[in-house]
Write a protein that holds these residues in place. Structure first.
Motif, PDB file in Angstrom:
ATOM      1  N   LYS A   1       0.828  -1.207   0.000  1.00 47.30           N
ATOM      2  CA  LYS A   1       0.000   0.000   0.000  1.00 47.30           C
ATOM      3  C   LYS A   1       0.865   1.262   0.000  1.00 47.30           C
ATOM      4  O   LYS A   1       0.545   2.261  -0.670  1.00 47.30           O
ATOM      5  CB  LYS A   1      -0.935  -0.017   1.208  1.00 47.30           C
ATOM      6  N   ILE A   2       1.954   1.245   0.756  1.00 40.47           N
ATOM      7  CA  ILE A   2       2.857   2.403   0.770  1.00 40.47           C
ATOM      8  C   ILE A   2       3.479   2.595  -0.604  1.00 40.47           C
ATOM      9  O   ILE A   2       3.587   3.723  -1.111  1.00 40.47           O
ATOM     10  CB  ILE A   2       3.938   2.224   1.850  1.00 40.47           C
ATOM     11  N   GLY A   3       3.900   1.501  -1.239  1.00 38.23           N
ATOM     12  CA  GLY A   3       4.493   1.597  -2.567  1.00 38.23           C
ATOM     13  C   GLY A   3       3.518   2.141  -3.598  1.00 38.23           C
ATOM     14  O   GLY A   3       3.878   2.978  -4.431  1.00 38.23           O
ATOM     15  N   ALA A   4       2.275   1.682  -3.555  1.00 41.57           N
ATOM     16  CA  ALA A   4       1.271   2.159  -4.501  1.00 41.57           C
ATOM     17  C   ALA A   4       0.963   3.632  -4.277  1.00 41.57           C
ATOM     18  O   ALA A   4       0.888   4.422  -5.227  1.00 41.57           O
ATOM     19  CB  ALA A   4      -0.001   1.323  -4.375  1.00 41.57           C
ATOM     20  N   ALA A   5       0.777   4.009  -3.006  1.00 36.18           N
ATOM     21  CA  ALA A   5       0.496   5.411  -2.697  1.00 36.18           C
ATOM     22  C   ALA A   5       1.655   6.304  -3.100  1.00 36.18           C
ATOM     23  O   ALA A   5       1.467   7.413  -3.620  1.00 36.18           O
ATOM     24  CB  ALA A   5       0.196   5.567  -1.209  1.00 36.18           C
ATOM     25  N   SER A   6       2.868   5.832  -2.899  1.00 31.14           N
ATOM     26  CA  SER A   6       4.048   6.611  -3.255  1.00 31.14           C
ATOM     27  C   SER A   6       4.134   6.816  -4.765  1.00 31.14           C
ATOM     28  O   SER A   6       4.502   7.900  -5.238  1.00 31.14           O
ATOM     29  CB  SER A   6       5.314   5.908  -2.745  1.00 31.14           C
TER      30      SER A   6
END
Length: 425
Positions: free
Chosen positions: A149-154
């Motif tokens: 989720k952090i990677g996608a949001a980033s």
């Protein structure tokens, strides 16, 4: 349905503290992407910086990442939430000085250099604290999902911030544009301040110096086989990519005749692959295993350079290169999220910050050396041959991973207990 079954289906999103951390990371990355456009534009277009000054500005911005070990040691030494807030406020304060000095007619390239150093230092401190804090915010079974989720949001935030930065620079000028980045850091600090969780007490190490903590962290990483192998693979891959990146844009624009707009489209389309890789990383690892996911991501990187080395001018090749970049970034992101989750899961909580800063220091530290290597190679070889050497160097980390136990990993293992050289005494 039993409580155990419901817990097994829960995702990282069910943790309020994680949602605040995710929001903090997304908003700061969006703002920083604005500054990535605004600061060079400010230096070149308004301050008429020389090529040497532009190079120095870029170097100073990257310097804190190359000496990030101090940030990891500080992260492991003190509570992480105050460090996140302090780093955000320091970055916001530094950025606000730019429009203030510009309005007063006193802005100089030297001030931009100071701001670049502060921003770089704030970033490595924030990243060390945030990445090492994540395993404490979610259940171990949710760690891969949290990183996904952090990677996608980033990925989304970086793309949106870059586009917003270009629009803001055109609308209000580069000096005022950085206020958007300053605001993003203030918002991030507020989100972290609102985060409510019980942070584990940091072990007292008053008897050791910060340098001693750094040395302990380096020894811990060196003695943990899986973490050591992954970081070695990351740093060698970073070296090979940096050799290629030194002339990648030049090769596309000059030798292959791509227009600036075509170059931008290729980069933008590639970002779609990164977003998809972030979203699907847990699913891929569940299907083929965490180890193979990591290795495939590393192996795709040198293979993806073959079309570039064979390419010629024209739209057809530009489409091929864009499609190749989508595949490369898809697997690079899926692999990156998987290896980060693996390192976080097996690392002793007392060394999380130092483990991450060791990775940051090595991967960032090899880039200037790689750029110098590329500059030396091109004196004796042409650009295509230099790119080919960079591609061949990317085979080395694949070999490192294939001869390691990582190739047999299907699930993230339980934490390995490795006694530190000094702190375990």
């Amino acid at each position: 349905m039993t409580v155990t079954a419901r817990a097994a289906k829960a995702t990282a999103w069910s943790s309020p503290a994680f949602r605040f951390l995710l929001g903090s990371d997304a908003v700061t990355l969006s703002g920083s992407a604005v500054s990535t456009v605004a600061l060079p534009a400010l230096a070149v277009l308004e301050l008429r910086a020389s090529t040497t000054e532009v190079a120095v500005l870029a170097f100073l911005g990257q310097l804190p990442s190359a000496v990030a070990l101090w940030a990891g040691a500080l992260s492991d030494r003190r509570p992480k939430r105050p460090q996140l807030i302090a780093s955000d406020l320091a970055a916001a304060g530094a950025l606000v000085t730019i429009p203030a000095a510009a309005l007063a007619g006193a802005l100089t390239v030297g001030q931009l250099c100071v701001v670049a150093v502060v921003l770089g230092a704030a970033k490595v401190l924030h990243d060390a604290a945030a990445i090492s804090l994540l395993p404490a915010l979610v259940d171990p079974s949710q760690l891969h999902d949290a990183n996904s989720k952090i990677g996608a949001a980033s990925s989304v935030a970086d793309s949106a911030g870059t586009n917003a930065g270009a629009a803001l620079v055109g609308a209000v000028g580069p000096a005022l544009s950085v206020l958007a980045d300053a605001l993003s850091f203030v918002v991030s600090a507020l989100l972290i301040w609102r985060m409510r969780f019980l942070e584990a007490a940091t072990a007292s190490r008053a008897r050791t110096s910060l340098a001693g903590d750094i040395a302990d962290g380096v020894r811990y990483v060196a003695r943990q086989p899986t973490i050591r192998t992954v970081i070695a693979a990351l740093s060698t891959l970073a070296f090979g990519l940096a050799v290629m990146n030194t002339y990648w844009a030049y090769y596309l624009l000059d030798r292959l005749g791509a227009s600036p707009s075509a170059f931008g489209v290729i980069m933008g389309v590639g970002g779609v692959g990164g977003l998809a890789g972030a979203l699907l990383a847990p699913w891929i690892a569940a299907r083929i295993g965490i180890g193979p996911t990591i290795i495939v991501g590393f192996a795709v990187s040198p293979l993806a350079q073959v079309p570039l080395l064979c390419a010629g001018p024209g739209l057809r090749w530009q489409i091929v290169l864009a499609a190749t970049l989508v595949v490369q970034l898809f697997w690079a992101t899926a692999s990156g999220i998987s290896q980060r989750s693996l390192r976080q899961a097996i690392c002793d909580p007392a060394f999380q910050g130092r483990m991450q800063s060791a990775s940051t220091t090595l991967t960032a530290g090899v880039r200037p050396l790689a750029a110098a290597t590329a500059g030396g190679l091109v004196l004796f070889l042409d650009v295509r041959a230099t790119l080919a050497i960079g591609a061949l160097l990317q085979v080395v980390p694949v070999v490192l991973l294939l001869v390691s136990p990582i190739r047999a990993l299907r699930k993230i293992p339980a934490r390995a207990v490795v006694l530190p050289a000094r702190e375990g005494a």
